[in-house]
Every structure is written in C-alpha cells, then in structure tokens.
Write a protein that holds these residues in place. Structure first.
Motif, PDB file in Angstrom:
ATOM      1  N   ALA A 519     -81.958 -54.626  39.948  1.00  0.00           N
ATOM      2  CA  ALA A 519     -81.355 -53.560  39.146  1.00  0.00           C
ATOM      3  C   ALA A 519     -81.267 -54.072  37.716  1.00  0.00           C
ATOM      4  N   VAL A 520     -81.589 -53.197  36.784  1.00  0.00           N
ATOM      5  CA  VAL A 520     -81.530 -53.594  35.374  1.00  0.00           C
ATOM      6  C   VAL A 520     -80.473 -52.743  34.689  1.00  0.00           C
ATOM      7  N   VAL A 521     -79.563 -53.400  33.996  1.00  0.00           N
ATOM      8  CA  VAL A 521     -78.503 -52.661  33.301  1.00  0.00           C
ATOM      9  C   VAL A 521     -78.437 -53.137  31.855  1.00  0.00           C
ATOM     10  N   ALA A 522     -77.739 -52.345  31.037  1.00  0.00           N
ATOM     11  CA  ALA A 522     -77.603 -52.705  29.630  1.00  0.00           C
ATOM     12  C   ALA A 522     -76.290 -53.436  29.418  1.00  0.00           C
ATOM     13  N   VAL A 523     -76.322 -54.470  28.590  1.00  0.00           N
ATOM     14  CA  VAL A 523     -75.062 -55.093  28.163  1.00  0.00           C
ATOM     15  C   VAL A 523     -75.047 -55.088  26.636  1.00  0.00           C
ATOM     16  N   PRO A 524     -73.844 -55.109  26.031  1.00  0.00           N
ATOM     17  CA  PRO A 524     -73.791 -55.086  24.571  1.00  0.00           C
ATOM     18  C   PRO A 524     -74.424 -56.352  23.974  1.00  0.00           C
ATOM     19  N   ASP A 525     -75.064 -56.170  22.839  1.00  0.00           N
ATOM     20  CA  ASP A 525     -75.678 -57.300  22.138  1.00  0.00           C
ATOM     21  C   ASP A 525     -75.252 -57.223  20.670  1.00  0.00           C
ATOM     22  N   ASP A 526     -74.807 -58.358  20.137  1.00  0.00           N
ATOM     23  CA  ASP A 526     -74.260 -58.359  18.770  1.00  0.00           C
ATOM     24  C   ASP A 526     -75.242 -57.855  17.731  1.00  0.00           C
ATOM     25  N   LEU A 527     -76.532 -58.136  17.938  1.00  0.00           N
ATOM     26  CA  LEU A 527     -77.508 -57.752  16.926  1.00  0.00           C
ATOM     27  C   LEU A 527     -78.247 -56.467  17.284  1.00  0.00           C
ATOM     28  N   ARG A 528     -78.724 -56.406  18.534  1.00  0.00           N
ATOM     29  CA  ARG A 528     -79.599 -55.289  18.918  1.00  0.00           C
ATOM     30  C   ARG A 528     -78.852 -54.127  19.534  1.00  0.00           C
ATOM     31  N   GLY A 529     -77.552 -54.146  19.535  1.00  0.00           N
ATOM     32  CA  GLY A 529     -76.779 -53.051  20.111  1.00  0.00           C
ATOM     33  C   GLY A 529     -76.650 -53.194  21.620  1.00  0.00           C
ATOM     34  N   GLN A 530     -77.800 -53.189  22.305  1.00  0.00           N
ATOM     35  CA  GLN A 530     -77.823 -53.403  23.754  1.00  0.00           C
ATOM     36  C   GLN A 530     -78.996 -54.302  24.092  1.00  0.00           C
ATOM     37  N   ARG A 531     -78.888 -54.969  25.251  1.00  0.00           N
ATOM     38  CA  ARG A 531     -80.050 -55.695  25.774  1.00  0.00           C
ATOM     39  C   ARG A 531     -80.039 -55.560  27.284  1.00  0.00           C
ATOM     40  N   PRO A 532     -81.232 -55.633  27.918  1.00  0.00           N
ATOM     41  CA  PRO A 532     -81.269 -55.492  29.375  1.00  0.00           C
ATOM     42  C   PRO A 532     -80.906 -56.796  30.080  1.00  0.00           C
ATOM     43  N   VAL A 533     -80.214 -56.669  31.201  1.00  0.00           N
ATOM     44  CA  VAL A 533     -79.968 -57.807  32.081  1.00  0.00           C
ATOM     45  C   VAL A 533     -80.503 -57.410  33.456  1.00  0.00           C
ATOM     46  N   ALA A 534     -81.268 -58.295  34.080  1.00  0.00           N
ATOM     47  CA  ALA A 534     -81.832 -57.978  35.398  1.00  0.00           C
ATOM     48  C   ALA A 534     -81.069 -58.731  36.484  1.00  0.00           C
ATOM     49  N   TYR A 535     -80.600 -58.008  37.482  1.00  0.00           N
ATOM     50  CA  TYR A 535     -79.997 -58.620  38.672  1.00  0.00           C
ATOM     51  C   TYR A 535     -81.061 -58.589  39.758  1.00  0.00           C
ATOM     52  N   VAL A 536     -81.408 -59.738  40.294  1.00  0.00           N
ATOM     53  CA  VAL A 536     -82.540 -59.821  41.215  1.00  0.00           C
ATOM     54  C   VAL A 536     -82.100 -60.427  42.545  1.00  0.00           C
TER      55      VAL A 536
END
Ligand code: AMP
Length: 590
Positions: A519-536
């Motif tokens: 599952a891939v979800v978004a987490v906040p990122d200081d520069l890019r606003g959001q970034r994807p995190v993959a749970y595998v």
C-alpha cells in the motif's frame, strides 16, 4: 473591462442567466461562426459549450494579435535553468514558426482529429508544437518528459498518436538525460506504432535519427506554411492525462471554444491582466497549469508569457520579473518552499510591474504565504484547481473594481463563475465532506474522457445521482461562499505539486516477485508538500525478501524518478477493514 463591480454581481449573473453570461464572455474570442447558443446537452448526457459556433484556437492565440498590431511584442520568453539559455519569440515569429511546423505535421500525414504525442520538456518548441496541432485541428497529447518508458507506452497505446515528438534530451538538475532511449523503451512495449517521430535536437546532446522513422523538428519547420482550419467549438483541442483513484491515467479532453472563452475571461477577471502584460508561470508545460497559463491563456489575451525549464531559484525569479516587467507570477507552494529554503532576505529591489502572485496545486500553509508576502512585498493568493477543470474552481478576482482586501485572501477563495460547489449529499448532515460541483460545469472544463479512441462521458467523476461532478477533494463551504480545502478523499498524492495515484505506484511494486501485498500512502514532506511511503508485505517463506533499493528502482524505471519514492517499510500485514479494504488512513497515521 469586466462589466461587474462586485463578486456577488458577477457570480449571480453567471448563476441566474448562464446563457447570457457566457455568450457575453464569448465576445473575447474571434469566431468564424459566432455562437448563438451557450450550452447544449449531448446525446450521451454530457454537455458542449457554444455548439453552433466555429473557431480556431491557434488563430486566436497567435494570428489575430499579429493582425491587431502586436507582431513585434514578445509572445513567449523561455529560460532554461539547466543550460542558462534564454530565448524570446515575438508574435510575428511565433506565427511564422507555428505555420511552418503545422505544414511539417501535414507533410507527415497529420490531419484533423489525429493525435500528436509531445513528450518534451518546457521549451519554445513544445509550445510551437501544441499551437501547430491546434492550427490544423490535430489533438495534442503532452506527456511530462520525466515519465519513464512504460508510462509513456501506456499513453501511446491510449491515444494511438500518428506522430510522437521528443527533444533529444531533458535535464535532471544540470545533467542531460537522453530521451531517445526512453522513447525506444516505450515503443518496444507499446502495441501502437506511430507513423513518424519528430526530434528537437538540443546542443547538450543530440539524438541519432532513425532513417524512415525520425524527422528533425527544425527541418520540418521550414515546410510550406499552413493557415488555421475552422473547427467546431466542441472539437477536441488536447488530451492531458492525469492520475486518479483507479490507478490508470485518465485522458482528460479539452474542447476548443469553451476553453478559449474560459481562459480569456479568467485572465481578466481572476488575474487582472490586460493585453501587453507579462505573465510568468513556473509550471512545466507537461502539466495543466503549463497548458493553461504557460501557453494558452496569456497568448489568447495578447500577453507575453515567461516559461522556464527546471526549478528557478528565488534570484532567477526576481531577475526574470525585473527584466521582463512581469505583472503576475503563478507558482506552486513547493517552488515557494524552495525559495524560502534559500534563506534570502526580503527582496532588495522593488519590482514595480509585479502586481500579485498566485499559488495552486497543493496545500499552502499560511506561514509560507506570509513568507512570500514579506519576501516579494506583494499580495500572494491561493486558488484551487484540477487538471479536469482547466482553470480555477475557486479564486480571488483581481479584475473586479471592488476586489476583496488581500488580508482576507489566505484561503482558496470563492467559486469562479459557473462553478457551483456543494458538499456531497452523502455528507449533507456534516459541515464538511467531499466537494461536488453541480452540472453542467462551466466552459473550459473537461469535455469528456478519452476512451476506446473517442471522447466519452467522464462517468467515473459522476456521483450516484448523476447531477454532480465529484472533485475527490474534501472541504467546507462557509456562508459567504468561501471554500476551505482539507485534502483529497482518494489516494491521489501531490509530490511537489505533481499528481500521482498511490494505486499507480502500488501496481508497479506488486509486480516484484517477492512482494505479497503493498500500500502506498502520502506523508507530509517539508519541501515537496507530500511524498509517497510504500508499506510492503514480502512473500512469506521464500527466503528471498525484496530490498528497498529494488522496489525504489522498479518505480523509477516504470514511472520515473520524479515520483520521489525513497521510503519503503516492510510489514507483516496491512491493516484492512472487515470487507478487506486497506485502511490507508491508518497507515498514514503510523
Ligand atoms: P492537478 O490535477 O495536478 O492540478 O491536481 C489537482 C489536485 O491538486 C486537486 O484535486 C487538489 O487535491 C490539489 N490542489 C489544487 N489546488 C490546490 C490548492 N490551492 N490547495 C490545496 N490543494 C490543491
């Protein structure tokens, strides 16, 4: 000059007398057959704008300004952050080059309704290719040049282009990335075969031309020039793919007439721009803001448009604004964060021509907007957009004589004319929920979705009642029509303002033989606003667990580096509901 004094008088006019409102707005466009009817419901249930009218968008964006004495004015000003090259092209030269390249496309067999796929970075040639398609009624399909071969292949098969265009290279930072291998990869995967490929050769790295397949852009430009053809208002101008909940990129279709009217009106009403002003958008031409406000809206209004390849620094933005007398700057919160990170003090020079700055595309926190206000010492406002709508759903209206004070402009504003937002009926008991828009949507929005070789009703966007367009954005609407955004209700992630669906990334990860589920979800990122995190979840008991590096490399290879997946977390299982759906929100909170 717009005929309304207040927001209320403008919005109510569009609400109460939509036919009259849009026929009046349509006077901003030169038609070959003027509209007498504003909107008509199609046999398939969707709607067409100005269905009895004909025009040519390229004529409106280019030729008519030359005919009206703007030939010597800069139409496009381009700067490459990678190579430091700069080029400006007048309306006169733009017409010459567009007409010549349109002739070149014709000589390759491209005619009305044929698709031309343009996988090029932000360059003057990209805009020329788009306008040349518009001139001959071909449908351009611009694909962001950061996509890898397999994603490009999917778009090739979706639209079956007669011609594919690339530049010999694009840039990652300052390094040139040859584009021919990406094209060749894509063509090795795609089922569809284009009739020809066109390559813009760049100094940093030239591409070998494959005999019988490839043609040189600059040679084709010298073909016999052709004039603008007459098109029906509802004929497609372009297809632009965007990510959605299904994980498949959707081809959003834009028409000619409604698009030209909406963008022309927006330049005046929202951005407060008049012919001769300079508009600067930092968006890549491969995304919707680049289409609408890098190319079409400024040119339709006889403005000069500044476009950039790459991410400009605060100092470069300042220099371009200063040198070209920029009146409006349109950028993203990510670009603002990059500028803030440079740690510069408020601008030493005053930019007298710069009237205001607009951001859109992702959440902008108020402290960021405050930083931008103190840095530029100009009003900085936020507005809400989607690829599907083509222009802003909510905004602030600088073209109205009685514009609201900028101190009230922190939020994303109030609905633009013709947009009727509501909280979805399913959330009627609550003060917030998914925002839906009453149909018909105003001109400029999606004319349909590209599917099975034609324009179809965008049924995935319709709610159960069939009366509303679903935005998949959640928010609140206050008593004064103010709209407040909370975020997406689906799995769409905005990485540096660029849209990707979590499911799209999951599909790539799932092809790894050692992956059981992900599952891939978004987490906040200081520069890019959001970034994807993959749970595998690795396949159990095989003894060959996948590595993060393999998964990251796979995503880069299939979709592209820009997705920015760096964080892969291995888990034993994914949290699910009793019906077996993954609880993504639960993962986001981990
Ligand atoms: P795109 O189609 O790439 O323009 O992305 C559209 C999505 O970006 C919207 O559905 C929103 O989720 C998000 N978005 C656009 N503008 C804003 C904004 N001003 N504030 C927060 N999110 C935004």
């Amino acid at each position: 000059m717009v005929p309304w004094t207040t927001y209320k008088s403008m919005y109510d006019a569009a609400l109460n007398q939509p036919g009259q409102f849009w026929l009046d707005a349509a006077r901003r466009v030169t038609w070959t057959q003027k509209p007498r009817l504003a909107c008509r419901t199609r046999a398939d249930g969707w709607h067409d704008w100005f269905p009895d009218a004909t025009l040519n968008t390229c004529h409106n964006a280019v030729d008519r300004h030359v005919e009206n004495g703007r030939g010597g004015q800069a139409a496009l000003i381009w700067h490459s952050c990678a190579t430091k090259e700069r080029q400006a092209i007048t309306y006169h030269d733009l017409r010459r080059r567009v007409a010549g390249f349109a002739g070149g496309l014709r000589s390759l067999g491209v005619g009305q309704g044929d698709r031309v796929l343009i996988a090029m970075p932000t360059m003057i040639e990209t805009a020329i290719a788009m306008l040349a398609c518009a001139r001959i009624g071909a449908v351009h399909v611009v694909v962001f040049s950061g996509y890898a071969g397999p994603e490009l292949a999917r778009r090739i098969d979706d639209v079956a282009p007669k011609v594919i265009m690339i530049a010999s290279c694009s840039f990652q930072g300052h390094s040139a990335v040859p584009a021919a291998p990406v094209l060749n990869d894509a063509l090795a995967i795609a089922m569809h075969r284009p009739q020809a490929c066109v390559i813009v050769q760049r100094r940093a790295c030239t591409a070998p031309l494959l005999p019988g397949r490839d043609h040189d852009f600059h040679m084709l430009e010298h073909s016999t020039p052709v004039g603008p053809v007459t098109l029906r208002s509802e004929d497609p101008l372009y297809i632009l793919h965007t990510s959605g909940t299904t994980g498949h990129a959707k081809g959003i279709v834009r028409d000619n007439g409604g698009h030209a009217v909406a963008l022309a009106l927006s330049m005046e009403l929202i951005y407060g721009c008049k012919p001769g002003d300079t508009f600067f958008t930092t968006s890549d031409l491969g995304w919707v803001v680049g289409h609408s406000y890098g190319v079409y809206a400024p040119l339709l209004n006889g403005c000069s448009s500044v476009i950039v390849e790459g991410a400009p620094s605060a100092l470069l933005i300042q220099a371009l604004c200063h040198e070209y007398g920029v009146r409006c700057l349109f950028t993203t919160p990510t670009q603002m964060r990059l500028m803030r990170q440079e740690g510069r003090h408020p601008l030493g020079v005053i930019l007298p021509a710069l009237a205001r700055i607009f951001v859109a595309g992702e959440y902008a926190d108020p402290t960021l907007l405050d930083w931008a206000r103190s840095y530029f010492r100009k009003p900085v406002v936020n507005h809400w957009w989607q690829t599907e709508t083509g222009w802003s759903i909510t905004a602030h209206f600088f073209g109205l004589p009685e514009c609201e004070p900028t101190s009230l402009m922190n939020e994303i504003g109030r609905p633009a004319p013709g947009f009727r937002p509501a909280i979805a009926p399913a959330f009627a008991q609550h003060s917030c929920g998914e925002i839906v828009l009453s149909l018909p949507l105003p001109p400029g929005c999606l004319a349909g979705m590209w599917k099975d070789g034609g324009v179809r009703v965008p049924s995935t966007y319709l709610d159960d009642t069939g009366r509303y367009y679903r935005t998949f954005d959640e928010g609140m609407i206050d008593g004064a029509h103010g709209v407040h955004m909370l975020g997406r209700s689906d799995d769409v992630i905005k990485v540096a303002g660029r849209r990707i669906s979590g499911v799209q990334i999951e599909k790539v990860i799932a092809t790894h033989p050692a992956v059981h589920a992900c599952a891939v979800v978004a987490v906040p990122d200081d520069l890019r606003g959001q970034r994807p995190v993959a749970y595998v979840v690795p396949v159990a008991g095989t003894g060959c667990a996948p590595s993060s590096e393999e998964i990251i490399a796979q995503v880069r290879q299939v979709i592209g580096r820009w997705v920015g997946l760096r964080d892969v977390r291995f888990v034993r299982h994914l949290p699910t509901t009793i019906s077996g759906k993954i609880r993504r929100r639960h993962l986001t909170a981990c």
